[in-house]
Motif scaffolding. Structure first.
Motif, short mmCIF file in Angstrom:
data_model
loop_
_atom_site.label_atom_id
_atom_site.label_comp_id
_atom_site.label_asym_id
_atom_site.label_seq_id
_atom_site.Cartn_x
_atom_site.Cartn_y
_atom_site.Cartn_z
N SER A 217 0.84 -1.20 0.00
CA SER A 217 0.00 0.00 0.00
C SER A 217 0.87 1.25 0.00
O SER A 217 0.59 2.23 -0.71
CB SER A 217 -0.92 0.00 1.23
N TYR B 152 -15.60 3.72 -1.41
CA TYR B 152 -14.32 3.84 -0.71
C TYR B 152 -13.32 2.83 -1.27
O TYR B 152 -13.69 1.86 -1.93
CB TYR B 152 -14.50 3.59 0.80
N ARG B 153 -12.07 3.11 -1.01
CA ARG B 153 -11.00 2.18 -1.36
C ARG B 153 -10.51 1.53 -0.07
O ARG B 153 -10.13 2.20 0.87
CB ARG B 153 -9.83 2.93 -2.03
N HIS B 154 -10.54 0.21 -0.05
CA HIS B 154 -10.13 -0.55 1.14
C HIS B 154 -8.66 -0.89 1.01
O HIS B 154 -8.28 -1.78 0.26
CB HIS B 154 -10.98 -1.82 1.25
N ASP C 105 -9.85 -2.57 -3.65
CA ASP C 105 -11.12 -2.27 -4.30
C ASP C 105 -11.41 -0.77 -4.20
O ASP C 105 -10.95 -0.09 -3.30
CB ASP C 105 -12.28 -3.06 -3.66
N GLY C 106 -12.19 -0.27 -5.16
CA GLY C 106 -12.54 1.15 -5.15
C GLY C 106 -11.36 2.06 -5.38
O GLY C 106 -11.18 3.06 -4.69
N ASP C 107 -10.53 1.76 -6.37
CA ASP C 107 -9.29 2.50 -6.58
C ASP C 107 -9.51 3.97 -6.90
O ASP C 107 -8.62 4.79 -6.68
CB ASP C 107 -8.47 1.86 -7.72
N ASP C 108 -10.68 4.33 -7.45
CA ASP C 108 -10.91 5.72 -7.84
C ASP C 108 -11.60 6.53 -6.74
O ASP C 108 -11.88 7.71 -6.94
CB ASP C 108 -11.78 5.76 -9.11
N ASN D 87 -10.65 6.55 1.75
CA ASN D 87 -9.81 5.37 1.97
C ASN D 87 -10.10 4.78 3.33
O ASN D 87 -10.01 5.48 4.35
CB ASN D 87 -8.33 5.77 1.90
#
Length: 690
Positions: free
Chosen positions: A246, A613-615, A620-623, A627
């Motif tokens: 990450s 959201y991005r987990h 997932d949810g890169d855009d 976060n």
């Protein structure tokens, strides 16, 4: 033409020049210039790298500053030697240099934009009225995307004036940052520039408090070194080692934006990927496996197989039989052991030494054997069999597997180093059937890497940057140190943010394990991104987690940036989601951080609220701007706004939970909202303000 219009005209001319440079590179016809397929491929790759480095990012400024002054001629850096500082020369006419992320020249070769790493650019970062370094005027530019919107001048020749704070500089530092980390070339401070331009031959260790820009400094140092020592580092290579994937995703765009696309980026886990990681050690097992004592245990294990011969060496060539007595073979083995070379190299030498002993007998008998005969004898079955008997081959993974599975072998190798209780902690309760079926951990992989280096030397790179180094175990330090044994390193971290059970208590120990005890030490304590109110709140933990460190200061004050709110136990998720909605209404990135165990519940609450959201850790949810961050992955990241749920749960989740909480509380650039139903840790309670 007004000054503003002139600057815009220079920008358009510079963009046109950069476009021409790229088109000229793309138009090069280098078909078969190398003379063979391999050389042609190498040339083609170099051209593609050059084209990528000449990219014009239209949403980013081509230049961010300008200096007018009287400077001596800039030294030539094409030889790959480090550039020296450009000196002032009052006898020369005033010259103007626009400072940007890459060099741009016109059709005559005259510079239109000077690379921020060039010698003359140092004056842009370090000039003051008391030490102008030849600079008479420094101009900073304001940008909106790729559009020039303003400029701000400092007349450094006016010695009677006081240095004034730059509004453009402050705005750039405080600008919201959605997405990955950006470069800081427009805002590098003098103390940061000093580290960035440190000589390649010296390892630098940077102790940096939150918000001081230590990660950015390390990345910009790589970029500067590649500029100053391009040829040397192109041969030896460079590498950035981060704490997790990450983090690497967060920093991955910085170096390409600076025109450097060939720097490797990895984690410690990927660096030592000799075996598949299938398990996680508990804290005590990880601490023992990461202890420096394991290096000696592994050395004993590797060399434990070397033994005296049980019989003589008999070599038959044609009708002749040549015998090397067992005592002479033993003397050869002892001599090789005394040479202190790698196990595998000594094993290769052994076959040649045994063959040489046979050739000596041949010569005494009147024969005239040459090197070809010796090589043939060294490859013969009797010599190979003797070498295998007295100096068996070592497979690193199999050796570590045996060490962690065989109680007697571990006891023999760890005698006087690990207690029986410690041996029991790291020994596998159920020995696996083989390497493929073993449940390897990251710490095990590091042991395999150490063993592999005992057998054959690990190749060294020219420079390695290691971030969050305070969390490395001694054995992980050794693994990284091997990768720069003939090069240098930039070591970045913050002792106060050490969260692993084996985290460093001081930098001297870490540097010794890295093999860099003579490193130059630098400390960054002036923060630029994190507001003073947030730093003061988090710094209440310092006397309890790192009593030897002074709290960081911040150049930014942001009243209202800290909110601490107590709620009913049943209302934590509801309130945190409401606060996140408020933060998403403001420009900038948003991070929601909680103890790892609380993340599934918060994910469900966000799903119910239909907030994308991005987990982190799941991809997932890169855009998404929002976060969702487990506390264990927060280190090294930065968000404009942060909401933290239940600080007490973060503090209690692990052995060094207060340090983890310190990390979490210092990730915010503009706003920190803390929501809790349980009492705050006592170290924070007296500063809470609802």
């Amino acid at each position: 033409m007004t000054a503003y219009a002139a600057e815009r005209a220079h920008l358009e001319a510079s963009r046109a020049a950069l476009r021409r440079m790229r088109e000229e590179t793309e138009a090069l016809d280098l078909t078969d210039v190398g003379g063979n397929e391999v050389s042609n491929k190498l040339v083609a790759d170099l051209i593609q790298e050059r084209i990528a480095a000449l990219a014009d990012f239209r949403d980013a400024p081509l230049f961010f500053g300008r200096i007018d002054g009287r400077f001596a001629d800039a030294p030539d850096v094409s030889t790959g030697t480090a550039p020296v500082e450009v000196a002032a020369d009052p006898s020369r006419p005033v010259e103007s240099f626009w400072i940007g992320r890459r060099h741009v020249h016109d059709h005559l070769g005259d510079p239109m934009v000077v690379d921020w790493r060039a010698p003359v650019s140092r004056s842009f970062y370090r000039a003051t009225r008391t030490d102008p370094r030849g600079v008479e005027l420094r101009r900073r530019f304001g940008w909106e995307g790729g559009r020039l919107t303003a400029f701000e001048d400092e007349h450094l020749a006016d010695v009677g004036e006081q240095d004034a704070a730059s509004a453009i500089l402050a705005a750039e530092i405080e600008r919201p940052r959605v997405g990955p980390m950006r470069d800081i070339v427009a805002t590098i401070q003098p103390e940061q520039d000093e580290i960035v331009r440190a000589d390649l031959g010296r390892t630098v260790c940077v102790q940096g408090a939150p918000g001081t820009g230590k990660t950015a400094v390390g990345l910009h140092r790589v970029a500067w070194l590649l500029y100053a020592h391009r040829e040397r580092l192109a041969r030896s290579g460079t590498l950035v080692v981060g704490p997790n994937r990450s983090f690497l995703g967060y920093i991955q765009q910085v170096l390409p934006a600076l025109g450097e696309v060939e720097v490797g980026q990895t984690t410690v886990e990927d660096l030592v990927a000799h075996v598949p990681i299938k398990a996680v050690d508990d804290d005590e097992a990880g601490r023992i496996k990461g202890d420096a004592r394991m290096a000696e245990i592994l050395r004993r294990a590797v060399w434990s197989g070397v033994r005296a011969p049980e019989e003589s060496l008999l070599v038959v060539r044609g009708s002749r039989r040549w015998r090397v007595p067992a005592y002479e073979v033993e003397e050869i083995v002892d001599a090789l052991r005394a040479r202190d070379v790698r196990y595998g190299a000594a094993r290769d030498m052994l076959r040649q030494r045994l063959a040489h002993a046979v050739l000596v007998q041949m010569e005494r008998a009147g024969e005239s054997p040459d090197d070809r005969v010796q090589d043939a004898v060294a490859r013969s079955r009797p010599v190979r069999a003797m070498a295998d008997a007295v100096w068996p081959a070592v497979d690193p993974a199999k050796l570590v597997l045996r060490l962690l599975s065989d109680a007697e072998f571990l006891a023999a190798c760890a005698h006087g180093l690990l207690s029986a209780e410690e041996q029991a902690v790291i020994r596998w309760a159920k020995p696996p059937r083989g390497v493929g079926s073993a449940k390897w951990t990251v710490a095990d992989a590091v042991l395999v890497d150490e063993t592999a280096d005992l057998v054959a030397r690990t190749p060294s790179l020219g420079h390695v940057v290691v971030d969050e180094a305070q969390d490395l175990s001694a054995m992980q330090c050794r693994a990284i140190g091997r990768r720069c044994s003939t090069g240098s390193a930039t070591v970045l971290g913050d002792i106060a943010q050490g969260t692993t059970p084996w985290a460093a208590a001081d930098w001297a120990t870490t540097l010794r394990h890295l093999g860099r005890a003579d490193a130059r030490f630098e400390e960054l304590t002036r923060g630029f991104r994190v507001p003073r109110e947030i730093l003061d709140f988090a710094s209440r933990l310092l006397p309890h987690i790192a009593p030897g460190l002074a709290p960081a200061s911040s150049v930014r004050e942001a009243p209202g940036s800290l909110v601490v709110q107590a709620v009913r136990p049943q209302a934590v998720d509801i309130e945190i989601v409401a606060r996140v909605r408020e933060l998403l209404a403001v420009e900038g990135s948003v991070g929601l951080i909680a103890a790892d165990s609380a993340i599934p519940g918060l994910a469900a609450a966000l799903d119910t609220a239909e907030l994308p959201y991005r987990h982190l850790g799941f991809g997932d949810g890169d855009d998404a701007r929002l976060n969702l961050v487990p506390a264990s992955l927060a280190k090294g990241l930065e968000f404009d706004h942060i909401a933290v749920a239940e600080p007490a749960a973060i503090a209690e989740a692990e052995l060094r939970g207060l340090r983890r909480l310190y990390v979490v509380l210092t990730r915010a650039v503009s706003t920190l909202v803390v929501v809790h139903s349980r009492p705050l840790p006592t170290e924070l309670a007296d500063t809470a303000t609802d």
